[in-house]
Design an enzyme around this catalytic site. Structure first.
Site, PDB file in Angstrom:
ATOM      1  N   ASP A 392       0.832  -1.206   0.000  1.00 48.94           N
ATOM      2  CA  ASP A 392       0.000   0.000   0.000  1.00 48.94           C
ATOM      3  C   ASP A 392       0.871   1.262   0.000  1.00 48.94           C
ATOM      4  O   ASP A 392       1.689   1.460   0.900  1.00 48.94           O
ATOM      5  CB  ASP A 392      -0.888  -0.041   1.243  1.00 48.94           C
ATOM      6  CG  ASP A 392      -2.066   0.898   1.162  1.00 48.94           C
ATOM      7  OD1 ASP A 392      -2.088   1.755   0.262  1.00 48.94           O
ATOM      8  OD2 ASP A 392      -2.973   0.776   1.999  1.00 48.94           O
ATOM      9  N   GLY A 434      -5.034   3.465  -8.287  1.00 48.45           N
ATOM     10  CA  GLY A 434      -5.278   3.731  -9.699  1.00 48.45           C
ATOM     11  C   GLY A 434      -4.426   4.818 -10.299  1.00 48.45           C
ATOM     12  O   GLY A 434      -4.612   5.176 -11.473  1.00 48.45           O
ATOM     13  N   TRP A 435      -3.474   5.365  -9.554  1.00 45.18           N
ATOM     14  CA  TRP A 435      -2.660   6.470 -10.061  1.00 45.18           C
ATOM     15  C   TRP A 435      -1.827   6.026 -11.260  1.00 45.18           C
ATOM     16  O   TRP A 435      -1.332   4.901 -11.332  1.00 45.18           O
ATOM     17  CB  TRP A 435      -1.743   7.004  -8.971  1.00 45.18           C
ATOM     18  CG  TRP A 435      -2.480   7.638  -7.833  1.00 45.18           C
ATOM     19  CD1 TRP A 435      -3.759   8.109  -7.842  1.00 45.18           C
ATOM     20  CD2 TRP A 435      -1.977   7.853  -6.515  1.00 45.18           C
ATOM     21  NE1 TRP A 435      -4.092   8.615  -6.617  1.00 45.18           N
ATOM     22  CE2 TRP A 435      -3.015   8.477  -5.780  1.00 45.18           C
ATOM     23  CE3 TRP A 435      -0.771   7.590  -5.887  1.00 45.18           C
ATOM     24  CZ2 TRP A 435      -2.876   8.838  -4.441  1.00 45.18           C
ATOM     25  CZ3 TRP A 435      -0.617   7.949  -4.548  1.00 45.18           C
ATOM     26  CH2 TRP A 435      -1.658   8.564  -3.845  1.00 45.18           C
ATOM     27  N   ASP A 455     -10.476   3.719  -1.359  1.00 38.55           N
ATOM     28  CA  ASP A 455     -11.160   2.755  -0.505  1.00 38.55           C
ATOM     29  C   ASP A 455     -12.668   2.791  -0.721  1.00 38.55           C
ATOM     30  O   ASP A 455     -13.283   3.863  -0.819  1.00 38.55           O
ATOM     31  CB  ASP A 455     -10.874   3.053   0.966  1.00 38.55           C
ATOM     32  CG  ASP A 455      -9.437   2.744   1.344  1.00 38.55           C
ATOM     33  OD1 ASP A 455      -8.687   2.261   0.470  1.00 38.55           O
ATOM     34  OD2 ASP A 455      -9.065   2.992   2.498  1.00 38.55           O
TER      35      ASP A 455
END
Length: 655
Positions: A392, A434-435, A455
């Site tokens: 993450d 999603g960057w 999220d």
């Protein structure tokens, strides 16, 4: 004189045109404004910061997150609505685009057109004479999760002496209803039909079988180095040399026998079907501990989910010790007294173990991350027997030089190298929301799945906004690399020790599971496994629904029709049939994001033409949730779809 002063004060407070006849949006109960992430906030951004758009600060307004909706009862007393709208500057990398929509009495009054970070605020100035209900909507446009939206200096003017009450209209609740038939006592082999592993590494695969026990499970054609426990159906050993191995599985009890082939692919790819399992975050958050994890594994077994193909038990954030050991090893904290023992127990049951970390110095929860210790931590996880890592982004924002593609990829390339040097198969989950269009490059850094969004929360706007926006990434999904729209939000959730039943209605939960199955999305349960009720089990244990998700062809569904509030999504399957979802309400139509009145909850009768699906010939049609065949009338099929619900069909050509 006293009476004159009172009269003057009355005129100042209540006469038309005075400030008291303007109701600021931030004065309303913004708890009623739904948000795709977190909670909408008065006079702050969605993240709790001062409102700021394109470098300009604003004192008044409401911060929200797409997909968002707010319904206001005007009772025909309003004169105007004024606001400026924009994307909040707090977005880290500037990605993401959204659109503001204002509707009055079910009609669109104004649209902002697409907006991104840095765009100057747009003015909205609308007359509202005669309008009874006003809806303020923010749509996400599917290119990122950073849809932080601001309604700035928003106000409603009234013509009457004093404003009337303004309230949010909530939809009526639907009682739970079970569609999945009871499990047959006859043997049935479920779960993945293809399994990927790397040569020379430890091998673990549980053959999922439902039916009356005792059951004997055998596997003919197993390659050398692998063996099966005929009682449990657990296959273990060492993965053979590179190649494909077709194994014939047989399950037999006192009532009969079932057979099915399993293809074992020894090579470079893991997760040849989307991972299925449980993750601790959406129920326990940072309060997760070893006993909760073990209880979840036991529930996976005792409630029978393991026999439907559910496999992973994943620990999210909150397991890490406050400091590394003297040799740099990252150990678990006191809540996890023996991680290796826990992993061994989970493996002994035929399940797999997942864990969480961040490439930055700290995790999202403020625990120690992996930064500058990637190889050491990967080796530690391998030694524990970890099978899955969720990686993450979190505090890597403080490390990255900029938001270029190279910087977005860099930490995941470092961990890619570390994992490849471990003598263990570890499914690699990229979590960076999603960057940089991660779906275009996730497979290049050996990602097996990658988050396409921020999220998820247990609201219709969040779930539908995420699910129905998975459009641009379709072609990048396939065996070994999956688009991940985040975890499941059914059952009891809460992101910490205080739990509640999901806020999704039963119809919305059917939509959730159906849509994620059509999207070939990873299925990670996010609820308290010890409190699974019959309705939630019905959602999670329908083998025909799971078969769509686990289809070996690995094609992600895409929409084929969107008209009058009905969306139809379609996915080709390995056996040349098609899985089709007919959804009543999606985020493409602003109207369907709002429950305008009691009629909004009405089911819709839908005639699905095979020509709409671009199908020619004759077909048989099966209701996947109810597991029964439907009558086909000529070149169409008639279904009734609940509000925010779905009809889930399998359409098979007939020769």
């Amino acid at each position: 004189m006293k009476h004159l002063l009172i009269f003057i004060l009355f005129l100042m407070l209540c006469l038309p045109g005075k400030s008291q006849n303007v109701k600021w949006l931030d004065e309303l109960n913004v708890d009623y404004m739904s948000a795709g992430w977190s909670n909408s906030k008065a006079n702050k951004s969605i993240a709790g910061n001062p409102l700021k758009v394109a470098g300009s600060s604003f004192q008044r307004g409401v911060g929200t997150h797409a997909v968002s909706s707010f319904l206001i009862d005007l009772n025909s007393n309003a004169q105007f609505f004024k606001a400026q709208v924009g994307v909040d500057d707090e977005i880290d990398n500037g990605a993401g685009s959204l659109e503001f929509v204002v509707m009055g009495d079910k009609k669109i009054l104004w649209r902002s057109n697409p907006m991104k970070k840095g765009d100057a605020p747009k003015d909205c100035n609308l007359p509202l004479t005669g309008i009874k209900k006003l809806a303020l909507i923010v749509l996400g446009l599917g290119d990122s999760s950073n849809d932080h939206a601001d309604w700035l200096n928003a106000q409603i003017g009234y013509k009457d002496i004093c404003p009337v009450a303004i309230k949010q209209i909530t939809p009526p609740e639907t009682p739970p209803y079970v569609l999945t038939p009871k499990v047959s006592p006859f043997p049935r082999i479920n779960g993945a039909k293809v399994f990927g592993a790397r040569p020379g590494n430890p091998f673990l695969f549980k053959v999922a079988v439902t039916g009356k026990r005792p059951m004997t499970i055998t596997a003919s054609g197993l390659p050398n180095g692998l063996s099966i426990d005929s009682k449990t159906g657990i296959i273990t050993g060492t993965t053979p040399a590179k190649g494909e191995y077709i194994v014939k599985l047989t399950a037999q009890n006192s009532l009969g026998k079932a057979t099915r082939n399993l293809k074992i692919v020894s090579g470079d790819l893991l997760a040849l079907t989307p991972p299925m399992g449980w993750n601790s975050w959406n129920c326990w958050g940072l309060s997760v501990d070893q006993e909760k994890v073990k209880a979840s594994a036991n529930a996976m077994i005792n409630k029978g989910l393991i026999e439907h193909g559910w496999t992973f038990i994943n620990i999210d954030d909150g397991w890490e010790a406050p400091e590394r050991a003297s040799d740099g090893t990252l150990n678990p904290n006191a809540k996890f007294p023996n991680m290796k023992e826990l992993t061994n127990y989970i493996h002994s049951q035929g399940l797999k173990m997942g864990i969480y970390s961040s490439p930055g110095p700290k995790t999202c929860g403020g625990f120690l991350g992996t930064y500058l210790n990637e190889h050491k931590d990967a080796n530690t996880w391998a030694d524990w027997g970890i099978d899955y890592i969720k990686y993450d982004w979190c505090s890597y924002t403080d490390v990255a030089k900029d938001w270029s593609l190279g910087e977005l990829q860099k930490p995941y390339l470092v961990m890619q190298d570390a994992l490849k040097k471990c003598n263990r198969d570890i499914v690699y989950s990229l979590c960076q929301y999603g960057w940089g269009n991660v779906w275009e490059w996730g497979a290049k850094v050996s990602g097996n799945l990658w988050r396409t969004t921020g999220d998820i929360t247990d609201t219709w706007t969040s779930m539908s906004g995420i699910g129905f926006s998975q459009l641009k990434n379709t072609e990048f999904a396939g065996p070994g690399h999956w688009n991940d729209p985040d975890m499941l939000i059914v059952g009891k959730v809460g992101w910490g020790p205080s739990l509640h039943n999901t806020h999704l209605t039963p119809d919305e939960q059917y939509t959730h599971i159906t849509l994620w199955s059509l999207l070939a999305a990873p299925l990670l349960i996010g609820c308290d496994m010890s409190q699974l009720d019959d309705f939630t089990l019905n959602l999670l244990c329908n083998d025909e629904v799971i078969e769509v998700n686990q289809d070996p062809l690995g094609k992600q569904a895409s929409p084929v029709k969107n008209s009058n509030g009905i969306q139809i999504w379609m996915r080709p399957l390995e056996d040349h049939s098609y899985a089709v979802g007919i959804f009543n309400g999606g985020n493409d139509d602003p109207y369907d994001l709002v429950s305008w009145d009691s009629n909004s909850s009405n089911a819709k009768a839908v005639k699905v033409l095979f020509s709409d699906l671009k199908l020619k010939g004759k077909f048989k049609v099966r209701d996947i949730w109810r597991q029964k065949n439907l009558e086909v009338k000529g070149n169409s099929i008639d279904v009734k779809v609940p509000h925010h619900g779905v009809a889930f069909l399998k359409i098979t050509p007939v020769k």
